[in-house]
Structure formats: C-alpha cells, structure tokens
Design a protein around this motif. Structure first.
Motif, PDB file in Angstrom:
ATOM      1  N   ASP A 151       0.681  -1.046   0.047  1.00  0.00           N
ATOM      2  CA  ASP A 151      -0.249  -0.005   0.535  1.00  0.00           C
ATOM      3  C   ASP A 151       1.519   1.505  -0.416  1.00  0.00           C
ATOM      4  O   ASP A 151       0.948   2.538  -0.667  1.00  0.00           O
ATOM      5  CB  ASP A 151      -0.670  -0.220   1.201  1.00  0.00           C
ATOM      6  CG  ASP A 151      -2.250  -1.211   1.153  1.00  0.00           C
ATOM      7  OD1 ASP A 151      -1.939  -1.639  -0.013  1.00  0.00           O
ATOM      8  OD2 ASP A 151      -2.834  -0.924   1.760  1.00  0.00           O
ATOM      9  N   SER A 199      -9.959  -4.472  -5.215  1.00  0.00           N
ATOM     10  CA  SER A 199      -9.134  -3.334  -4.428  1.00  0.00           C
ATOM     11  C   SER A 199      -7.759  -2.806  -4.503  1.00  0.00           C
ATOM     12  O   SER A 199      -7.083  -4.336  -4.684  1.00  0.00           O
ATOM     13  CB  SER A 199      -9.575  -3.148  -3.431  1.00  0.00           C
ATOM     14  OG  SER A 199      -8.577  -4.512  -2.796  1.00  0.00           O
ATOM     15  N   LEU A 200      -7.328  -2.032  -4.618  1.00  0.00           N
ATOM     16  CA  LEU A 200      -5.699  -1.417  -5.118  1.00  0.00           C
ATOM     17  C   LEU A 200      -4.895  -1.335  -3.619  1.00  0.00           C
ATOM     18  O   LEU A 200      -3.551  -1.584  -3.540  1.00  0.00           O
ATOM     19  CB  LEU A 200      -5.987  -0.468  -5.750  1.00  0.00           C
ATOM     20  CG  LEU A 200      -6.734   0.331  -7.031  1.00  0.00           C
ATOM     21  CD1 LEU A 200      -6.773   1.543  -7.314  1.00  0.00           C
ATOM     22  CD2 LEU A 200      -6.124  -0.524  -7.879  1.00  0.00           C
ATOM     23  N   PHE A 201      -5.616  -1.266  -2.249  1.00  0.00           N
ATOM     24  CA  PHE A 201      -5.016  -1.382  -1.194  1.00  0.00           C
ATOM     25  C   PHE A 201      -5.574  -2.603  -0.446  1.00  0.00           C
ATOM     26  O   PHE A 201      -7.084  -3.025  -0.366  1.00  0.00           O
ATOM     27  CB  PHE A 201      -4.671   0.393  -0.903  1.00  0.00           C
ATOM     28  CG  PHE A 201      -4.362   1.346  -1.507  1.00  0.00           C
ATOM     29  CD1 PHE A 201      -3.397   1.625  -1.378  1.00  0.00           C
ATOM     30  CD2 PHE A 201      -5.501   1.962  -2.599  1.00  0.00           C
ATOM     31  CE1 PHE A 201      -2.910   2.640  -2.370  1.00  0.00           C
ATOM     32  CE2 PHE A 201      -4.871   2.974  -2.819  1.00  0.00           C
ATOM     33  CZ  PHE A 201      -3.582   2.678  -3.113  1.00  0.00           C
ATOM     34  N   ALA A 207      -6.958   1.379   2.911  1.00  0.00           N
ATOM     35  CA  ALA A 207      -7.849   1.662   2.319  1.00  0.00           C
ATOM     36  C   ALA A 207      -8.871   3.172   1.713  1.00  0.00           C
ATOM     37  O   ALA A 207      -9.320   3.372   0.771  1.00  0.00           O
ATOM     38  CB  ALA A 207      -9.416   0.827   2.473  1.00  0.00           C
ATOM     39  N   GLU A 210      -8.351   4.909  -1.949  1.00  0.00           N
ATOM     40  CA  GLU A 210      -9.064   3.280  -3.084  1.00  0.00           C
ATOM     41  C   GLU A 210      -9.491   4.713  -4.196  1.00  0.00           C
ATOM     42  O   GLU A 210      -9.304   4.761  -4.721  1.00  0.00           O
ATOM     43  CB  GLU A 210     -10.069   3.098  -2.385  1.00  0.00           C
ATOM     44  CG  GLU A 210     -10.663   1.669  -3.246  1.00  0.00           C
ATOM     45  CD  GLU A 210      -8.766   0.841  -3.686  1.00  0.00           C
ATOM     46  OE1 GLU A 210      -9.489  -0.030  -4.548  1.00  0.00           O
ATOM     47  OE2 GLU A 210      -8.463   0.121  -2.335  1.00  0.00           O
ATOM     48  N   ASN A 211     -10.257   5.613  -3.276  1.00  0.00           N
ATOM     49  CA  ASN A 211     -11.561   6.650  -4.551  1.00  0.00           C
ATOM     50  C   ASN A 211     -10.345   7.461  -4.820  1.00  0.00           C
ATOM     51  O   ASN A 211     -10.371   7.444  -6.668  1.00  0.00           O
ATOM     52  CB  ASN A 211     -12.659   6.706  -3.849  1.00  0.00           C
ATOM     53  CG  ASN A 211     -13.380   6.026  -3.131  1.00  0.00           C
ATOM     54  OD1 ASN A 211     -13.554   4.812  -4.016  1.00  0.00           O
ATOM     55  ND2 ASN A 211     -14.568   6.094  -2.435  1.00  0.00           N
ATOM     56  N   ARG A 214      -8.184   5.858  -7.539  1.00  0.00           N
ATOM     57  CA  ARG A 214      -9.303   5.006  -8.497  1.00  0.00           C
ATOM     58  C   ARG A 214      -9.672   6.156  -9.495  1.00  0.00           C
ATOM     59  O   ARG A 214      -9.788   6.333 -10.732  1.00  0.00           O
ATOM     60  CB  ARG A 214     -10.057   4.492  -8.114  1.00  0.00           C
ATOM     61  CG  ARG A 214     -10.165   2.847  -7.632  1.00  0.00           C
ATOM     62  CD  ARG A 214     -10.911   1.975  -7.368  1.00  0.00           C
ATOM     63  NE  ARG A 214     -10.799   0.533  -6.705  1.00  0.00           N
ATOM     64  CZ  ARG A 214     -11.110  -0.466  -7.854  1.00  0.00           C
ATOM     65  NH1 ARG A 214     -11.034  -0.091  -8.965  1.00  0.00           N
ATOM     66  NH2 ARG A 214     -10.318  -1.557  -7.655  1.00  0.00           N
TER      67      ARG A 214
END
Length: 248
Positions: A151, A199-201, A207, A210-211, A214
C-alpha cells in the motif's frame, strides 16, 4: 524537486540505523551508516526520475502512517529501503520486467547486506520476502506487513492532482527512450489491470486511498486511450502518404 544523496536530510541514514537496530543488527553504527549511505547512492543514480530518493522518502512516510497495522514495523521499513534499490529502466530490462524495478535482485541484496550487519537470519529473510512480494503487488491479505508495504508503494496513485501529474512526468522521463506508442500501450495495460482489481489497497488504513487512486488512474487511462487513438491515426496517415508516394 527531489533530494539527492549529497543534500539528503540527515534523518535518512539515522532512520536506516534505527530500523536496522530494531531488526537486531549487531554491527557498529559506522557500518550501518555506510550501508545506509550506499543505499542512498543507489537511489540517487542518474536516470531515476521517479524511483529516486523522493519516492523512498514517500514510501517510508507512508509506512509510518500505516505502522500501527504492522507486526514488525522495522522490518517493513527496511523492506521499503530495499524495495526498488536495484533499478534499470533501459529498454531490455524495462520490457522484460514491465518496469525497471528488479525485486528479486533487490531482495537478494537485502538478505546479503542485512545478514552482514548482524541482523538475524529469520529477520533478514523476512525483509527479502517482503521485497519480493512487490513483484505483483497482490499481497496475502493475512500478511499485514506485506499489505502495508504494498500500500505504501502504491500510495502515489492517490496523490492530489498536481502531484499525480508530476509523478506521470517523472515516470515518462525514466522511460524517455521508449517510443510513445509502445509506452502508451504498456501504460494502458498496467492501468487496466489495476482497475480490474477488486481493491488497490489491502490494509484497513490504506483503504482510505482507494477512491482518489481510482479516480486518478481512470482519468489517466482515458487520456492515454485518446493519445493512443491519435498516435494510431498519425501512423496510418504516414503509412498512407508513404504508399501514395511509392505509387507515383
């Protein structure tokens, strides 16, 4: 602007010494500082426009932000020091690994140097394992140390717009020798795979990134697809002109 090894803040080497001691290193401080300086010199080599000391500082800072989720923060910090220390953005290496970071070689260097500093074998091997885990950026969700390192390395994706733009320019500069069409195609493939992930993280605190990550990745992907279309149209036009000229 990033920092270089000559002007690097004093905390860099001090941070490495503290983490190495926390991991169990028994070598004298001067030996620890010498290895830390050697790592700084590697991170500061010419051509490292993004994977440089600024990136190292960013990753170490993100690890600190997420440290409460780690089992052994000192080992994660050491893995951050080594995670991209072996780097080569030349065509052959970049295409072979889809990026200039050589995690396998970096992990091997970590194991050798840390054991040489008296870090217990188990701890040194753990650092090497964490570095190797960055190959796919798909950590075991039950391995919190690995999740935090991954992360921290991807956190740049969640940067505010101006910083994200700087990041894109720096990455492009690292691979300036790659033709535009090839670079755009490779970058699109990377971003598409990222967006396909659930999910990326992986860490709970990560978390929160994330938004924004993206949003940045999606916006970049849209720009690259437009650029790819323009490059394809220009290539087709040149091909048509050449064909017409050949028939005259």
């Amino acid at each position: 602007m990033g920092v270089n090894s000559v002007d690097a803040p004093q905390w860099f080497c001090s941070s490495f010494v503290r983490s190495a001691r926390g991991a169990g290193a028994t070598a004298p401080d001067e030996d620890l500082r010498a290895v830390g300086q050697s790592l700084l010199d590697r991170w500061d080599k010419p051509g490292r426009h993004f994977h440089n000391l600024r990136h190292l500082a960013d990753v170490l800072g993100r690890v600190d932000e997420l440290s409460q989720e780690t089992h052994d923060p000192d080992l994660v910090r050491l893995a951050a020091w080594y995670h991209g220390v072996v780097f080569d953005a030349e065509d052959r290496a970049a295409y072979a690994r889809k990026g200039g970071e050589d995690e396998t070689a970096s992990a091997a260097l970590a194991l050798t140097e840390l054991e040489g500093l008296g870090v217990p074998d188990k701890a040194a091997e753990r650092v090497a394992h964490l570095v190797n885990a960055l190959v796919r950026h798909a950590p075991d969700p039950t391995d919190f140390d690995c999740a935090v390192l991954c992360d921290a390395d991807l956190a740049m994706l969640a940067s505010e717009p101006q910083r994200y733009k700087e990041y894109l320019n720096d990455v492009r500069d690292e691979y300036a020798h790659i033709p535009p069409a090839d670079y755009v195609r490779a970058r699109i493939a990377i971003l598409t795979k990222l967006l396909e992930r659930r999910s990326l993280f992986s860490s709970p605190l990560g978390a929160a990134w994330e938004n924004p990550a993206r949003q940045n990745v999606d916006a970049e992907l849209q720009r690259l697809r437009k650029e790819q279309s323009k490059l394809a149209a220009a290539e087709a036009s040149q091909g048509s002109s050449a064909s017409t000229g050949a028939t005259r």
